[in-house]
Design a protein around this motif. Structure first.
Motif, PDB file in Angstrom:
ATOM      1  N   GLY A 161      31.930  64.218  36.274  1.00 14.71           N
ATOM      2  CA  GLY A 161      33.232  64.745  36.307  1.00 14.71           C
ATOM      3  C   GLY A 161      33.231  66.256  36.573  1.00 14.71           C
ATOM      4  N   THR A 162      34.288  66.811  36.745  1.00 16.50           N
ATOM      5  CA  THR A 162      34.543  68.351  36.979  1.00 16.50           C
ATOM      6  C   THR A 162      34.098  69.072  35.507  1.00 16.50           C
ATOM      7  N   LEU A 163      33.825  70.507  36.015  1.00 17.07           N
ATOM      8  CA  LEU A 163      33.140  71.181  34.716  1.00 17.07           C
ATOM      9  C   LEU A 163      34.486  71.400  33.604  1.00 17.07           C
ATOM     10  N   PHE A 164      35.552  71.361  34.028  1.00 16.67           N
ATOM     11  CA  PHE A 164      36.785  71.641  33.221  1.00 16.67           C
ATOM     12  C   PHE A 164      36.917  70.434  32.226  1.00 16.67           C
ATOM     13  N   TRP A 165      36.904  69.176  33.152  1.00 20.14           N
ATOM     14  CA  TRP A 165      37.186  67.951  32.351  1.00 20.14           C
ATOM     15  C   TRP A 165      35.950  67.495  31.520  1.00 20.14           C
ATOM     16  N   TRP A 166      34.829  67.706  31.800  1.00 20.71           N
ATOM     17  CA  TRP A 166      33.551  67.502  31.086  1.00 20.71           C
ATOM     18  C   TRP A 166      33.783  68.232  29.757  1.00 20.71           C
ATOM     19  N   ALA A 206      44.096  72.524  29.195  1.00 22.99           N
ATOM     20  CA  ALA A 206      44.685  73.896  28.991  1.00 22.99           C
ATOM     21  C   ALA A 206      44.563  74.130  27.641  1.00 22.99           C
ATOM     22  N   HIS A 207      44.508  73.103  26.573  1.00 27.97           N
ATOM     23  CA  HIS A 207      44.267  73.221  25.185  1.00 27.97           C
ATOM     24  C   HIS A 207      42.819  73.500  24.765  1.00 27.97           C
ATOM     25  N   TYR A 208      41.940  72.774  25.470  1.00 33.05           N
ATOM     26  CA  TYR A 208      40.487  72.698  25.071  1.00 33.05           C
ATOM     27  C   TYR A 208      39.760  73.864  25.581  1.00 33.05           C
ATOM     28  N   VAL A 209      40.107  73.907  26.861  1.00 31.77           N
ATOM     29  CA  VAL A 209      39.034  74.882  27.651  1.00 31.77           C
ATOM     30  C   VAL A 209      39.994  76.246  28.438  1.00 31.77           C
ATOM     31  N   PRO A 210      41.052  76.776  27.695  1.00 32.02           N
ATOM     32  CA  PRO A 210      41.723  77.770  28.418  1.00 32.02           C
ATOM     33  C   PRO A 210      40.693  78.788  28.617  1.00 32.02           C
ATOM     34  N   ASP A 211      39.769  79.101  27.953  1.00 37.89           N
ATOM     35  CA  ASP A 211      38.806  80.269  28.245  1.00 37.89           C
ATOM     36  C   ASP A 211      38.053  80.110  29.684  1.00 37.89           C
ATOM     37  N   LEU A 212      37.623  78.937  29.795  1.00 42.44           N
ATOM     38  CA  LEU A 212      36.977  78.593  30.846  1.00 42.44           C
ATOM     39  C   LEU A 212      37.855  78.510  32.039  1.00 42.44           C
ATOM     40  N   MET A 213      39.276  77.932  31.962  1.00 41.45           N
ATOM     41  CA  MET A 213      40.093  78.003  33.179  1.00 41.45           C
ATOM     42  C   MET A 213      40.704  79.540  33.551  1.00 41.45           C
ATOM     43  N   ALA A 214      40.174  80.455  32.404  1.00 47.13           N
ATOM     44  CA  ALA A 214      40.799  81.859  32.940  1.00 47.13           C
ATOM     45  C   ALA A 214      39.731  82.534  33.740  1.00 47.13           C
ATOM     46  N   ASP A 215      38.623  81.947  33.882  1.00 46.77           N
ATOM     47  CA  ASP A 215      37.388  82.580  34.831  1.00 46.77           C
ATOM     48  C   ASP A 215      37.589  82.271  36.216  1.00 46.77           C
ATOM     49  N   PRO A 216      37.923  82.985  37.152  1.00 45.71           N
ATOM     50  CA  PRO A 216      37.796  82.728  38.668  1.00 45.71           C
ATOM     51  C   PRO A 216      36.754  81.877  39.113  1.00 45.71           C
ATOM     52  N   ASP A 217      35.582  82.298  38.845  1.00 46.22           N
ATOM     53  CA  ASP A 217      34.527  81.617  39.242  1.00 46.22           C
ATOM     54  C   ASP A 217      34.414  80.339  38.847  1.00 46.22           C
ATOM     55  N   LEU A 218      34.849  80.066  37.666  1.00 50.82           N
ATOM     56  CA  LEU A 218      34.724  78.814  37.092  1.00 50.82           C
ATOM     57  C   LEU A 218      35.720  77.817  37.718  1.00 50.82           C
TER      58      LEU A 218
END
Length: 277
Positions: free
Chosen positions: A97-102, A150-162
């Motif tokens: 799965g994708t990084l965000f989903w996992w 958006a609820h569980y990984v907002p910190d990761l989603m804010a990183d353009p690299d990720l």
């Protein structure tokens, strides 16, 4: 004004696509295992096949354990930007799965471990123990629901690299299969080497890696030692402590989720911790 897209249709289409990917990843690797067993019957398999299997297993496995799990999900250590990219790509190449989903699914698991909102607990739901075990092992994948990234990984989603790594997930899956195929051909000097490299370093490796990872969700919440009160059924299982590169010391992890080290005793081998250290 922009026209709003119907959420129910969008979600249904997304789930159909996700279920198709899951179906392929669950069914195709076992078919590859049967194929290589037939090919190896009476002939065995060579050092190249074995090297590609274990090499890809370690690279992609550490991408999951060190990268997706301990670094991205739990932020248990820090690393340079190039290492972040390497871990994100290697974890994506495990085809889980994708990084965000996992990471969203795993954070949800910790928040609701072994209660009715746990995505993959063998202790809740309908049916007997076998049915609940199979659900926790891989059945939950066929009931894919949006883990609310958006609820569980907002910190990761804010990183353009990720965001880039997660968006390019299909590319990493392709490379995960193409690299061992290409190396098999180069090292053997034959087109048959391309085929067996694709099977052993690609599909068969995905088969074993998936089931080892899924066993942490199922086996390690049923069988093993529980030295710490983690308010759930997580267990330390020595077999998967080795096979899952340290993830099988699961009760230790649930008791101390922010720790980069899961094998806390000297005898609890933790390949992922050794890599981080």
């Amino acid at each position: 004004m922009t026209r709003a897209i119907s959420p129910p249709k969008t979600i249904a289409r997304s789930r159909r696509g996700a279920n198709t990917i899951v179906l392929i990843s669950v069914v195709l690797p076992p078919m590859a295992l049967v194929t290589v067993m037939i090919l190896a019957w009476g002939n065995g398999f060579g050092l190249v096949d074995l090297s590609l299997f274990f090499g890809m297993y370690l690279i992609c496995g550490l991408g999951i354990t060190v990268g997706f799990h301990r670094y991205f999900t739990h932020k248990s250590f820090v690393c340079p930007r190039w290492v972040k990219f390497a871990l994100g790509i290697a974890g994506s190449m495990a085809v889980q799965g994708t990084l965000f989903w996992w990471c969203a699914v795993h954070r949800k698991h910790h928040q609701h471990s072994d209660d009715h909102d746990d995505p993959h607990s063998p202790h809740v739901g309908d049916g007997n123990r076998i049915k609940r075990f199979l659900f926790a092992h891989f059945g939950w994948l066929f009931r894919i629901e949006d883990p609310d990234e958006a609820h569980y990984v907002p910190d990761l989603m804010a990183d353009p690299d990720l965001r880039l790594i997660s968006r390019l997930f299909p590319l990493w899956v392709f490379l995960s299969l193409a690299i061992p195929a290409a190396l098999g051909g180069i090292l053997s000097g034959t087109w048959f080497g391309v085929f067996t490299g694709f099977l052993w370093g690609g599909l068969v490796r995905v088969f074993f890696e998936h089931h080892v990872t899924w066993s942490v969700n199922s086996v390690c919440h049923i069988w093993g030692a529980q030295p710490y009160n983690s308010d759930d059924h997580s267990r330390n299982n020595a077999l998967f402590g080795i096979l899952a590169l340290g993830e099988g010391w699961h009760n230790n992890h649930h008791a101390f989720p922010a720790s980069a080290r899961h094998g806390l005793a000297w005898w609890q081998f933790d390949a992922s911790w050794l890599t981080i250290r």
